[in-house]
Design a protein around this motif. Structure first.
Motif, PDB file in Angstrom:
ATOM      1  N   ALA A  60      -4.243  29.528  89.304  1.00  0.00           N
ATOM      2  CA  ALA A  60      -4.202  28.825  87.965  1.00  0.00           C
ATOM      3  C   ALA A  60      -3.296  27.512  87.883  1.00  0.00           C
ATOM      4  O   ALA A  60      -3.644  26.688  87.186  1.00  0.00           O
ATOM      5  CB  ALA A  60      -3.412  30.055  87.024  1.00  0.00           C
ATOM      6  N   ALA A  61      -2.158  27.608  88.693  1.00  0.00           N
ATOM      7  CA  ALA A  61      -1.495  26.239  88.765  1.00  0.00           C
ATOM      8  C   ALA A  61      -2.250  25.298  89.310  1.00  0.00           C
ATOM      9  O   ALA A  61      -2.138  24.111  88.944  1.00  0.00           O
ATOM     10  CB  ALA A  61      -0.160  26.780  89.568  1.00  0.00           C
ATOM     11  N   GLN A  62      -2.800  25.433  90.590  1.00  0.00           N
ATOM     12  CA  GLN A  62      -3.681  24.300  91.173  1.00  0.00           C
ATOM     13  C   GLN A  62      -4.712  23.922  90.106  1.00  0.00           C
ATOM     14  O   GLN A  62      -5.284  22.806  90.247  1.00  0.00           O
ATOM     15  CB  GLN A  62      -4.373  25.062  92.409  1.00  0.00           C
ATOM     16  N   ALA A  63      -5.458  24.770  89.340  1.00  0.00           N
ATOM     17  CA  ALA A  63      -6.526  24.507  88.495  1.00  0.00           C
ATOM     18  C   ALA A  63      -5.919  23.341  87.301  1.00  0.00           C
ATOM     19  O   ALA A  63      -6.492  22.541  87.029  1.00  0.00           O
ATOM     20  CB  ALA A  63      -6.939  25.558  87.861  1.00  0.00           C
ATOM     21  N   LEU A  64      -4.510  23.804  87.231  1.00  0.00           N
ATOM     22  CA  LEU A  64      -4.095  22.999  85.886  1.00  0.00           C
ATOM     23  C   LEU A  64      -3.564  21.711  86.566  1.00  0.00           C
ATOM     24  O   LEU A  64      -3.928  20.484  85.936  1.00  0.00           O
ATOM     25  CB  LEU A  64      -2.757  23.654  85.271  1.00  0.00           C
ATOM     26  N   ARG A  65      -2.977  21.765  87.563  1.00  0.00           N
ATOM     27  CA  ARG A  65      -2.816  20.321  88.465  1.00  0.00           C
ATOM     28  C   ARG A  65      -4.022  19.456  88.723  1.00  0.00           C
ATOM     29  O   ARG A  65      -3.801  18.223  88.474  1.00  0.00           O
ATOM     30  CB  ARG A  65      -1.962  20.650  89.747  1.00  0.00           C
ATOM     31  N   ASP A  66      -4.894  20.430  89.044  1.00  0.00           N
ATOM     32  CA  ASP A  66      -6.296  19.383  89.075  1.00  0.00           C
ATOM     33  C   ASP A  66      -7.129  18.896  87.941  1.00  0.00           C
ATOM     34  O   ASP A  66      -7.175  17.671  87.984  1.00  0.00           O
ATOM     35  CB  ASP A  66      -7.493  20.200  89.892  1.00  0.00           C
ATOM     36  N   ALA A  67      -6.835  19.550  86.978  1.00  0.00           N
ATOM     37  CA  ALA A  67      -7.243  19.190  85.628  1.00  0.00           C
ATOM     38  C   ALA A  67      -6.485  17.817  85.023  1.00  0.00           C
ATOM     39  O   ALA A  67      -6.920  16.820  84.631  1.00  0.00           O
ATOM     40  CB  ALA A  67      -7.152  20.254  84.609  1.00  0.00           C
ATOM     41  N   ALA A  68      -5.316  17.906  85.418  1.00  0.00           N
ATOM     42  CA  ALA A  68      -4.075  16.853  84.741  1.00  0.00           C
ATOM     43  C   ALA A  68      -4.482  15.572  85.749  1.00  0.00           C
ATOM     44  O   ALA A  68      -4.334  14.688  85.384  1.00  0.00           O
ATOM     45  CB  ALA A  68      -2.718  17.207  85.084  1.00  0.00           C
ATOM     46  N   GLY A  69      -4.742  16.079  87.126  1.00  0.00           N
ATOM     47  CA  GLY A  69      -4.864  14.826  88.107  1.00  0.00           C
ATOM     48  C   GLY A  69      -6.004  14.094  87.759  1.00  0.00           C
ATOM     49  O   GLY A  69      -6.165  12.726  87.930  1.00  0.00           O
ATOM     50  N   ALA A  70      -7.152  14.684  87.243  1.00  0.00           N
ATOM     51  CA  ALA A  70      -8.331  14.266  86.814  1.00  0.00           C
ATOM     52  C   ALA A  70      -8.539  13.357  85.688  1.00  0.00           C
ATOM     53  O   ALA A  70      -9.376  12.626  85.416  1.00  0.00           O
ATOM     54  CB  ALA A  70      -9.385  15.095  86.784  1.00  0.00           C
ATOM     55  N   ALA A  71      -7.791  13.616  84.649  1.00  0.00           N
ATOM     56  CA  ALA A  71      -7.325  12.940  83.322  1.00  0.00           C
ATOM     57  C   ALA A  71      -6.716  11.745  83.537  1.00  0.00           C
ATOM     58  O   ALA A  71      -5.961  11.420  84.404  1.00  0.00           O
ATOM     59  CB  ALA A  71      -6.498  13.936  82.313  1.00  0.00           C
ATOM     60  N   ASP A  72      -6.946  10.709  82.558  1.00  0.00           N
ATOM     61  CA  ASP A  72      -6.315   9.423  82.378  1.00  0.00           C
ATOM     62  C   ASP A  72      -5.115   9.659  81.581  1.00  0.00           C
ATOM     63  O   ASP A  72      -4.024   8.799  81.917  1.00  0.00           O
ATOM     64  CB  ASP A  72      -7.286   8.614  81.713  1.00  0.00           C
ATOM     65  N   ALA A  73      -4.912  10.824  80.764  1.00  0.00           N
ATOM     66  CA  ALA A  73      -3.603  10.781  80.048  1.00  0.00           C
ATOM     67  C   ALA A  73      -3.662  12.154  79.467  1.00  0.00           C
ATOM     68  O   ALA A  73      -4.565  12.967  79.538  1.00  0.00           O
ATOM     69  CB  ALA A  73      -3.844   9.802  78.602  1.00  0.00           C
ATOM     70  N   LEU A  74      -2.377  12.646  79.061  1.00  0.00           N
ATOM     71  CA  LEU A  74      -2.182  13.968  78.657  1.00  0.00           C
ATOM     72  C   LEU A  74      -1.709  14.024  76.937  1.00  0.00           C
ATOM     73  O   LEU A  74      -1.236  12.970  76.581  1.00  0.00           O
ATOM     74  CB  LEU A  74      -1.009  14.533  79.214  1.00  0.00           C
ATOM     75  N   LEU A  75      -2.258  14.808  76.403  1.00  0.00           N
ATOM     76  CA  LEU A  75      -1.701  15.120  74.917  1.00  0.00           C
ATOM     77  C   LEU A  75      -1.463  16.625  74.831  1.00  0.00           C
ATOM     78  O   LEU A  75      -2.246  17.404  74.923  1.00  0.00           O
ATOM     79  CB  LEU A  75      -2.885  14.751  74.057  1.00  0.00           C
ATOM     80  N   LEU A  76      -0.104  16.634  74.539  1.00  0.00           N
ATOM     81  CA  LEU A  76       0.519  18.061  74.230  1.00  0.00           C
ATOM     82  C   LEU A  76       0.413  18.234  72.676  1.00  0.00           C
ATOM     83  O   LEU A  76       0.971  17.454  71.962  1.00  0.00           O
ATOM     84  CB  LEU A  76       1.825  18.319  74.705  1.00  0.00           C
ATOM     85  N   ILE A  77       0.130  19.498  72.573  1.00  0.00           N
ATOM     86  CA  ILE A  77       0.050  20.011  70.938  1.00  0.00           C
ATOM     87  C   ILE A  77       0.871  21.227  71.038  1.00  0.00           C
ATOM     88  O   ILE A  77       0.616  22.214  71.370  1.00  0.00           O
ATOM     89  CB  ILE A  77      -1.341  20.287  70.341  1.00  0.00           C
ATOM     90  N   SER A  78       2.314  20.952  70.130  1.00  0.00           N
ATOM     91  CA  SER A  78       3.234  22.093  70.280  1.00  0.00           C
ATOM     92  C   SER A  78       3.658  22.419  68.879  1.00  0.00           C
ATOM     93  O   SER A  78       3.837  22.044  67.791  1.00  0.00           O
ATOM     94  CB  SER A  78       4.379  21.450  70.956  1.00  0.00           C
ATOM     95  N   PRO A  79       3.273  23.982  68.708  1.00  0.00           N
ATOM     96  CA  PRO A  79       4.434  24.425  67.482  1.00  0.00           C
ATOM     97  C   PRO A  79       5.748  24.659  67.719  1.00  0.00           C
ATOM     98  O   PRO A  79       6.104  23.979  69.093  1.00  0.00           O
ATOM     99  CB  PRO A  79       3.640  26.015  67.521  1.00  0.00           C
ATOM    100  N   GLU A  80       6.207  24.961  67.116  1.00  0.00           N
ATOM    101  CA  GLU A  80       7.848  25.220  67.197  1.00  0.00           C
ATOM    102  C   GLU A  80       8.057  26.743  67.163  1.00  0.00           C
ATOM    103  O   GLU A  80       7.782  27.265  66.105  1.00  0.00           O
ATOM    104  CB  GLU A  80       8.558  24.374  66.222  1.00  0.00           C
ATOM    105  N   TYR A  81       8.813  27.298  68.202  1.00  0.00           N
ATOM    106  CA  TYR A  81       9.195  28.279  68.352  1.00  0.00           C
ATOM    107  C   TYR A  81      10.642  28.469  68.541  1.00  0.00           C
ATOM    108  O   TYR A  81      11.182  27.858  69.522  1.00  0.00           O
ATOM    109  CB  TYR A  81       8.467  29.234  69.372  1.00  0.00           C
TER     110      TYR A  81
END
Length: 184
Positions: A60-81
């Motif tokens: 699961a961690a490698q899949a996330l890293r691969d997806a982020a590596g293939a992207a040009d940019a990141l957008l995080l969408i965060s609620p507040e806890y």
């Protein structure tokens, strides 16, 4: 060629307003921007350096890293806890920050937006996410912000994708991300 923006959502609840905001980004991305929403953060184990070794990185961690590596940019969408970002989002940032100095977020244009029930729209959580991304090595776009307050009331009968003001704001956020990503 389109700018690929990987979106990570800090709320795991299917009906959350932040999940809906992510849907609005996909449906209202401007020309030249391709948004994908990552699914699988709920399967990501808590970061543990003992498990972050080349031959044994959890799938699961490698899949996330691969997806982020293939992207040009990141957008995080965060609620507040409880005044900060959800643990699942912080955990994702931790996995993406390693190996330190060369992680999948290194120099990657990144922005944080979100919505929350309170009157400030989750700005504390978003600020914490920006701080963590900066320390992780991302190129955090400090001027690219969107905090939508009173989410439960505002989106009680209206999906963010149908809110003209939100649609315009989301398109502007994505256009700004594209501008920085194309300059890199």
């Amino acid at each position: 060629m389109a700018t690929k923006v990987l979106t990570l959502v800090g709320s795991l609840r299917a009906g959350s307003t932040n999940q809906q905001l992510a849907e609005a980004t996909v449906l209202n991305s401007p020309e030249g921007v391709e948004v994908s929403v990552y699914s699988g953060l709920e399967s990501l184990p808590f970061y543990n350096e003992d498990h972050d070794v080349e031959s044994a990185v959890p799938a699961a961690a490698q899949a996330l890293r691969d997806a982020a590596g293939a992207a040009d940019a990141l957008l995080l969408i965060s609620p507040e806890y409880n005044g900060t970002m959800p643990a699942v989002l912080k955990n994702a940032i931790d996995w993406l920050s390693r190996p330190f100095g060369t992680g999948a977020v290194k120099d990657k244009p990144s922005a944080v937006i979100g919505t929350a029930f309170g009157q400030y729209g989750g700005v504390w959580a978003q600020d914490e996410a920006r701080k963590a991304l900066t320390i992780a090595g991302a190129n955090v776009l400090e001027d690219v912000k969107l905090s939508i307050p009173n989410s439960v009331v505002r989106f009680a009968e209206l999906h963010p994708k149908d809110d003209a003001e939100v649609v315009g704001q989301v398109a502007e956020v994505l256009a700004n991300i594209r501008t920085v990503a194309e300059a890199n």
